[in-house]
Structure formats: structure tokens, C-alpha cells
Motif scaffolding. Structure first.
Motif, PDB file in Angstrom:
ATOM      1  N   GLN A 152       0.803  -1.068   0.068  1.00  0.00           N
ATOM      2  CA  GLN A 152      -0.016  -0.067  -0.087  1.00  0.00           C
ATOM      3  C   GLN A 152       0.856   1.165   0.131  1.00  0.00           C
ATOM      4  O   GLN A 152       1.961   1.179   0.458  1.00  0.00           O
ATOM      5  CB  GLN A 152      -0.764   0.086   1.113  1.00  0.00           C
ATOM      6  N   ASN A 153       0.338   2.370  -0.572  1.00  0.00           N
ATOM      7  CA  ASN A 153       0.868   3.621  -0.461  1.00  0.00           C
ATOM      8  C   ASN A 153       0.184   4.437   0.485  1.00  0.00           C
ATOM      9  O   ASN A 153      -0.960   4.976   0.149  1.00  0.00           O
ATOM     10  CB  ASN A 153       1.078   4.360  -1.884  1.00  0.00           C
ATOM     11  N   CYS A 154       0.518   4.447   1.798  1.00  0.00           N
ATOM     12  CA  CYS A 154      -0.281   5.076   2.931  1.00  0.00           C
ATOM     13  C   CYS A 154      -0.385   6.746   2.770  1.00  0.00           C
ATOM     14  O   CYS A 154      -1.521   7.252   3.167  1.00  0.00           O
ATOM     15  CB  CYS A 154       0.550   4.703   4.111  1.00  0.00           C
ATOM     16  N   ARG A 155       0.437   7.231   2.067  1.00  0.00           N
ATOM     17  CA  ARG A 155       0.293   8.547   1.834  1.00  0.00           C
ATOM     18  C   ARG A 155      -0.855   9.192   0.998  1.00  0.00           C
ATOM     19  O   ARG A 155      -1.367  10.425   1.127  1.00  0.00           O
ATOM     20  CB  ARG A 155       1.558   9.508   1.322  1.00  0.00           C
ATOM     21  N   PHE A 156      -1.608   8.164   0.484  1.00  0.00           N
ATOM     22  CA  PHE A 156      -2.864   8.591  -0.461  1.00  0.00           C
ATOM     23  C   PHE A 156      -4.122   8.272   0.481  1.00  0.00           C
ATOM     24  O   PHE A 156      -5.214   8.253  -0.115  1.00  0.00           O
ATOM     25  CB  PHE A 156      -2.978   7.977  -1.750  1.00  0.00           C
ATOM     26  N   ILE A 157      -3.927   7.898   1.525  1.00  0.00           N
ATOM     27  CA  ILE A 157      -5.134   7.605   2.495  1.00  0.00           C
ATOM     28  C   ILE A 157      -5.498   9.018   3.307  1.00  0.00           C
ATOM     29  O   ILE A 157      -4.792   9.478   3.620  1.00  0.00           O
ATOM     30  CB  ILE A 157      -5.023   6.666   3.599  1.00  0.00           C
ATOM     31  N   ARG A 158      -6.686   9.295   2.886  1.00  0.00           N
ATOM     32  CA  ARG A 158      -7.183  10.777   3.480  1.00  0.00           C
ATOM     33  C   ARG A 158      -7.186  10.838   5.074  1.00  0.00           C
ATOM     34  O   ARG A 158      -7.048  11.911   5.441  1.00  0.00           O
ATOM     35  CB  ARG A 158      -8.255  11.200   2.579  1.00  0.00           C
ATOM     36  N   GLU A 159      -7.870  10.044   5.638  1.00  0.00           N
ATOM     37  CA  GLU A 159      -8.296  10.000   6.893  1.00  0.00           C
ATOM     38  C   GLU A 159      -6.952   9.668   7.965  1.00  0.00           C
ATOM     39  O   GLU A 159      -6.131   8.791   7.809  1.00  0.00           O
ATOM     40  CB  GLU A 159      -9.528   9.066   7.354  1.00  0.00           C
ATOM     41  N   LYS A 160      -6.766  10.544   8.751  1.00  0.00           N
ATOM     42  CA  LYS A 160      -5.497  10.507   9.465  1.00  0.00           C
ATOM     43  C   LYS A 160      -5.174   9.118  10.100  1.00  0.00           C
ATOM     44  O   LYS A 160      -4.338   8.588  10.066  1.00  0.00           O
ATOM     45  CB  LYS A 160      -5.247  11.617  10.294  1.00  0.00           C
ATOM     46  N   PRO A 161      -6.414   8.828  11.026  1.00  0.00           N
ATOM     47  CA  PRO A 161      -6.111   7.548  11.795  1.00  0.00           C
ATOM     48  C   PRO A 161      -5.919   6.447  10.693  1.00  0.00           C
ATOM     49  O   PRO A 161      -5.124   5.425  11.221  1.00  0.00           O
ATOM     50  CB  PRO A 161      -7.568   7.290  12.819  1.00  0.00           C
ATOM     51  N   ASP A 162      -6.501   6.250   9.851  1.00  0.00           N
ATOM     52  CA  ASP A 162      -6.283   5.070   8.783  1.00  0.00           C
ATOM     53  C   ASP A 162      -5.026   5.176   8.267  1.00  0.00           C
ATOM     54  O   ASP A 162      -4.480   4.222   8.144  1.00  0.00           O
ATOM     55  CB  ASP A 162      -7.496   5.193   7.614  1.00  0.00           C
ATOM     56  N   ARG A 163      -4.565   6.346   7.959  1.00  0.00           N
ATOM     57  CA  ARG A 163      -3.149   6.571   7.420  1.00  0.00           C
ATOM     58  C   ARG A 163      -1.954   6.253   8.388  1.00  0.00           C
ATOM     59  O   ARG A 163      -1.131   5.377   8.145  1.00  0.00           O
ATOM     60  CB  ARG A 163      -3.153   7.999   6.846  1.00  0.00           C
ATOM     61  N   GLU A 164      -2.345   6.383   9.683  1.00  0.00           N
ATOM     62  CA  GLU A 164      -1.276   6.361  10.413  1.00  0.00           C
ATOM     63  C   GLU A 164      -1.452   4.726  10.839  1.00  0.00           C
ATOM     64  O   GLU A 164      -0.331   4.129  11.160  1.00  0.00           O
ATOM     65  CB  GLU A 164      -1.585   6.931  11.836  1.00  0.00           C
ATOM     66  N   ALA A 165      -2.512   4.065  10.868  1.00  0.00           N
ATOM     67  CA  ALA A 165      -2.658   2.695  11.084  1.00  0.00           C
ATOM     68  C   ALA A 165      -1.822   2.025   9.864  1.00  0.00           C
ATOM     69  O   ALA A 165      -1.215   1.003  10.046  1.00  0.00           O
ATOM     70  CB  ALA A 165      -3.943   2.235  11.098  1.00  0.00           C
ATOM     71  N   CYS A 166      -1.980   2.565   8.830  1.00  0.00           N
ATOM     72  CA  CYS A 166      -1.350   1.892   7.558  1.00  0.00           C
ATOM     73  C   CYS A 166       0.175   1.906   7.710  1.00  0.00           C
ATOM     74  O   CYS A 166       0.923   1.122   7.523  1.00  0.00           O
ATOM     75  CB  CYS A 166      -1.898   2.747   6.250  1.00  0.00           C
TER      76      CYS A 166
END
Length: 90
Positions: A28-42
């Protein structure tokens, strides 16, 4: 003859495309996840995967136990040598 090649090549290319897509989906490329909690979990999940890959293979229990016993024996011998040189009641 051309249709025979097409009948064989199409399923092979389709399988190759599906397997390549699945492999890319795992990474996965986490930087493209918009929601911060989901991005940090990634990011945490990726860090855990990297740490697991970098972790060396554990040594066998028997060799680890033997090495520990050897080290304890050396430590005990060093202590006994230092104690034997102490003058008691001189």
C-alpha cells in the motif's frame, strides 16, 4: 493458426495481469489515504511488516541454551578465581 495463439495467450496474459495487480495491492501507499487515523494505522502496519522482515531468524533453543550455559560457566570460573585470592583472617 492465429486464433490458436490468441486462445492460449489471452488466458496467460489475463492470469499474469491479475497476479501482478494482487501483488501491487498488497503493497500500500499510505500517503494517499485521506483519513489521518487510517493513514497512521497503515504506516504502523508497514513498520511492523518491515521489522518482521529485518528480524534475524531465531537460533535453535538447544544451541542458545548451550551458549548460555557456557557463558555462565565462564562467569562462575572467573568469580571462583577472584575469591580464591582473597585472604580470609590474615
Amino acid at each position: 493458426m492465429n486464433s490458436t495463439l490468441l486462445k492460449f495467450a489471452l488466458p496467460v496474459l489475463t492470469a499474469l495481469a491479475i497476479s501482478t495487480t494482487a501483488a501491487l495491492a498488497v503493497e500500500q501507499n499510505c500517503r494517499f489515504i485521506r483519513e489521518k487515523p487510517d493513514r497512521e494505522a497503515c504506516y504502523r502496519h508497514q513498520e511492523e511488516e518491515l521489522a518482521a522482515k529485518r528480524k534475524p531468524a531465531p537460533a535453535s533453543d538447544e544451541s542458545k541454551t548451550l551458549e548460555t550455559m557456557r557463558q555462565l560457566r565462564q562467569d562462575d570460573d572467573a568469580v571462583y578465581r577472584s575469591i580464591s585470592n582473597i585472604c580470609r583472617g590474615c
